[in-house]
Design a protein around this motif. Structure first.
Motif, short mmCIF file in Angstrom:
data_model
loop_
_atom_site.label_atom_id
_atom_site.label_comp_id
_atom_site.label_asym_id
_atom_site.label_seq_id
_atom_site.Cartn_x
_atom_site.Cartn_y
_atom_site.Cartn_z
N SER A 75 0.84 -1.21 0.00
CA SER A 75 0.00 0.00 0.00
C SER A 75 0.87 1.25 0.00
CB SER A 75 -0.90 -0.01 1.24
OG SER A 75 -1.68 1.17 1.29
N ALA A 76 1.92 1.24 0.80
CA ALA A 76 2.81 2.41 0.88
C ALA A 76 3.53 2.62 -0.46
CB ALA A 76 3.83 2.21 1.99
N GLU A 77 3.96 1.52 -1.07
CA GLU A 77 4.64 1.63 -2.37
C GLU A 77 3.68 2.16 -3.44
OE1 GLU A 77 7.61 -2.14 -1.40
OE2 GLU A 77 6.31 -2.22 -3.17
N LEU A 78 2.44 1.69 -3.37
CA LEU A 78 1.42 2.11 -4.34
C LEU A 78 1.12 3.61 -4.16
CD1 LEU A 78 -0.16 0.67 -6.53
CD2 LEU A 78 -1.93 0.12 -4.81
N TYR A 79 0.99 4.03 -2.90
CA TYR A 79 0.66 5.44 -2.64
C TYR A 79 1.80 6.34 -3.09
CZ TYR A 79 -2.40 8.91 -0.47
OH TYR A 79 -3.27 9.96 -0.25
N GLU A 80 3.02 5.83 -2.86
CA GLU A 80 4.18 6.61 -3.30
C GLU A 80 4.17 6.75 -4.83
OE1 GLU A 80 8.96 5.88 -3.11
OE2 GLU A 80 7.87 6.23 -1.25
N LYS A 81 3.81 5.70 -5.53
CA LYS A 81 3.72 5.75 -7.00
C LYS A 81 2.64 6.75 -7.43
CE LYS A 81 5.44 1.26 -8.69
NZ LYS A 81 5.38 0.34 -7.52
N THR A 82 1.51 6.71 -6.72
CA THR A 82 0.40 7.63 -7.02
C THR A 82 0.84 9.09 -6.87
OG1 THR A 82 -1.20 6.00 -6.23
CG2 THR A 82 -1.93 8.30 -6.25
N ILE A 83 1.57 9.36 -5.80
CA ILE A 83 2.04 10.74 -5.55
C ILE A 83 3.06 11.15 -6.61
CG2 ILE A 83 3.37 12.17 -3.93
CD1 ILE A 83 1.91 10.68 -1.65
N LYS A 84 3.99 10.22 -6.90
CA LYS A 84 5.02 10.54 -7.90
C LYS A 84 4.38 10.84 -9.26
CE LYS A 84 9.15 8.23 -6.09
NZ LYS A 84 10.10 7.10 -6.21
N LYS A 85 3.36 10.07 -9.59
CA LYS A 85 2.68 10.28 -10.89
C LYS A 85 1.92 11.59 -10.89
CE LYS A 85 -0.49 8.04 -14.15
NZ LYS A 85 -1.89 7.61 -13.98
N PHE A 86 1.19 11.86 -9.83
CA PHE A 86 0.38 13.09 -9.78
C PHE A 86 1.27 14.34 -9.88
CE2 PHE A 86 -3.25 15.68 -8.89
CZ PHE A 86 -2.73 16.77 -8.22
N PHE A 87 2.38 14.30 -9.14
CA PHE A 87 3.26 15.50 -9.12
C PHE A 87 4.34 15.44 -10.21
CE2 PHE A 87 1.90 17.98 -5.49
CZ PHE A 87 1.23 17.06 -4.66
N ALA A 88 4.26 14.38 -11.05
CA ALA A 88 5.23 14.21 -12.16
C ALA A 88 6.66 14.34 -11.64
CB ALA A 88 4.96 15.23 -13.26
N LEU A 89 6.97 13.53 -10.61
CA LEU A 89 8.27 13.65 -9.95
C LEU A 89 9.33 12.82 -10.66
CD1 LEU A 89 7.15 13.38 -6.20
CD2 LEU A 89 7.51 15.45 -7.56
N GLY A 90 10.51 13.41 -10.74
CA GLY A 90 11.67 12.65 -11.24
C GLY A 90 12.34 11.97 -10.05
N GLU A 91 13.47 11.28 -10.32
CA GLU A 91 14.22 10.60 -9.26
C GLU A 91 14.60 11.59 -8.17
OE1 GLU A 91 13.45 7.29 -9.64
OE2 GLU A 91 15.15 7.40 -8.25
N ASN A 92 14.45 11.18 -6.91
CA ASN A 92 14.86 12.02 -5.75
C ASN A 92 14.13 13.35 -5.66
OD1 ASN A 92 16.72 10.00 -5.06
ND2 ASN A 92 18.20 10.86 -6.53
N GLN A 93 13.04 13.51 -6.38
CA GLN A 93 12.27 14.76 -6.24
C GLN A 93 11.17 14.57 -5.20
OE1 GLN A 93 10.97 15.72 -10.32
NE2 GLN A 93 12.19 17.61 -10.13
N LEU A 94 10.81 15.67 -4.53
CA LEU A 94 9.77 15.63 -3.51
C LEU A 94 8.51 16.32 -4.02
CD1 LEU A 94 11.89 16.67 -0.38
CD2 LEU A 94 10.85 14.41 -0.79
N PRO A 95 7.34 15.84 -3.62
CA PRO A 95 6.11 16.58 -3.94
C PRO A 95 6.06 17.85 -3.09
CG PRO A 95 5.59 14.78 -2.46
CD PRO A 95 7.04 14.64 -2.81
N ARG A 96 5.35 18.85 -3.56
CA ARG A 96 5.17 20.07 -2.76
C ARG A 96 3.67 20.31 -2.63
NH1 ARG A 96 8.13 24.00 -0.75
NH2 ARG A 96 7.48 26.18 -0.75
N PHE A 97 3.12 19.82 -1.51
CA PHE A 97 1.69 20.03 -1.28
C PHE A 97 1.43 21.51 -0.97
CE2 PHE A 97 -0.26 15.91 -1.42
CZ PHE A 97 0.77 15.01 -1.17
N ASP A 98 0.34 22.05 -1.47
CA ASP A 98 0.00 23.43 -1.13
C ASP A 98 -0.34 23.53 0.36
OD1 ASP A 98 0.21 24.42 -3.79
OD2 ASP A 98 -1.73 23.50 -4.26
N LEU A 99 -0.99 22.49 0.85
CA LEU A 99 -1.35 22.48 2.29
C LEU A 99 -1.13 21.08 2.86
CD1 LEU A 99 -2.55 23.66 4.90
CD2 LEU A 99 -4.83 23.07 3.98
#
Ligand code: 6PG
Length: 253
Positions: free
Chosen positions: A117-141
């Motif tokens: 589940s954690a791996e899946l959620y991480e993939k979901t976040i990476k896809k939504f924020f279009a993250l490259g390697e070692n990049q972090l998402p930046r939530f507005d809130l």
């Protein structure tokens, strides 16, 4: 008191002020960037806040089609369980407002396989924020609660997740609860543009005094002390009861 600590005479006035601030932030971000990304806290404190967004006072002020809902943490139970954070948010907001289903990102498989589940959620976040390697998402809130033991999200004292600096999402075993939790990690939390703690009640007064007052040396004792906005803003919304032990400490933030 630092300018980032806001203390209110009652939980209700705190919730009202925070709702106003979040609605304003959502409108400004949606206007400026076309979207508003939020990671919600679970627990009981924020529930009236969430319910207020679906009330007639705010329902028509929020650009629901531009709001994207994520979860700061989740319990490893089915989403229809009373213990599920998703369930609480669905009852309080998501089932009452015209937010498109595709804007809502609950965890998946959290009740059957926490690590997957954690791996899946991480993939979901990476896809939504279009993250490259070692990049972090930046939530507005990033909306956070605080436990009496100083935990926030599912970053509990003495647990492995406190050390995580690479992953975005982990499954975190919490010994004292004999359960796993899914949680965003500190790098993700700290990279948010706006981090807001919402804390109410006299049972939180001792931990608030530790975190905002004495700055306990061992930060792992009170995980919320590890939350520091990398280059965004960190604000505390407290009611008078939660702040009451700060009177005798020089609470700053
Ligand atoms: C959870 C939350 C957790 C919560 C604190 C405070 O899943 O429970 O994410 O971090 O914010 O435990 O909970 P209360 O608001 O109920 O005191």
């Amino acid at each position: 008191m630092g300018e980032n600590i806001k203390v209110f005479q009652s939980k209700e006035s705190m919730i009202h002020s925070l709702a106003e601030a979040i609605v304003d932030l959502a409108r400004r971000k949606a206007e400026a960037t076309g979207r508003f990304t939020v990671a919600l806290s679970g627990g009981s404190t924020p529930k009236p806040l969430y319910e207020s967004f679906a009330s007639s006072q705010y329902l028509h002020k929020i650009p629901w089609d531009k709001v994207f809902f994520f979860f700061g943490d989740e319990r490893c139970v089915p989403h229809d369980s009373e213990d599920s954070n998703y369930h609480m948010v669905h009852e309080a907001i998501l089932s009452k407002v015209p937010v498109p289903a595709e804007n809502i990102f609950p965890t998946e498989m959290q009740d059957v396989n926490p690590e997957a589940s954690a791996e899946l959620y991480e993939k979901t976040i990476k896809k939504f924020f279009a993250l490259g390697e070692n990049q972090l998402p930046r939530f507005d809130l990033m909306l956070l609660g605080l436990g009496p033991d100083g935990h926030t999200a599912s970053l509990f004292p003495g647990t492995k997740a406190l050390e995580e600096r690479q992953r975005l999402v982990v499954s975190n075993y919490v010994e004292k609860m004999s359960t796993h939790r899914i949680t965003l990690t500190l790098p993700v939390i700290n990279n948010s543009e706006n981090i807001i703690f919402v804390v109410a009640g006299h049972d939180k007064a001792p931990v608030i005094a530790h975190i905002l007052g004495e700055k306990t040396a061992d930060q792992h004792l009170y995980p919320a002390q590890l939350v520091k906005a990398t280059d965004g803003s960190l604000k505390w919304y407290l009611d008078r009861e939660a702040y009451q032990e700060c009177q005798s400490h020089a609470c700053q933030h």
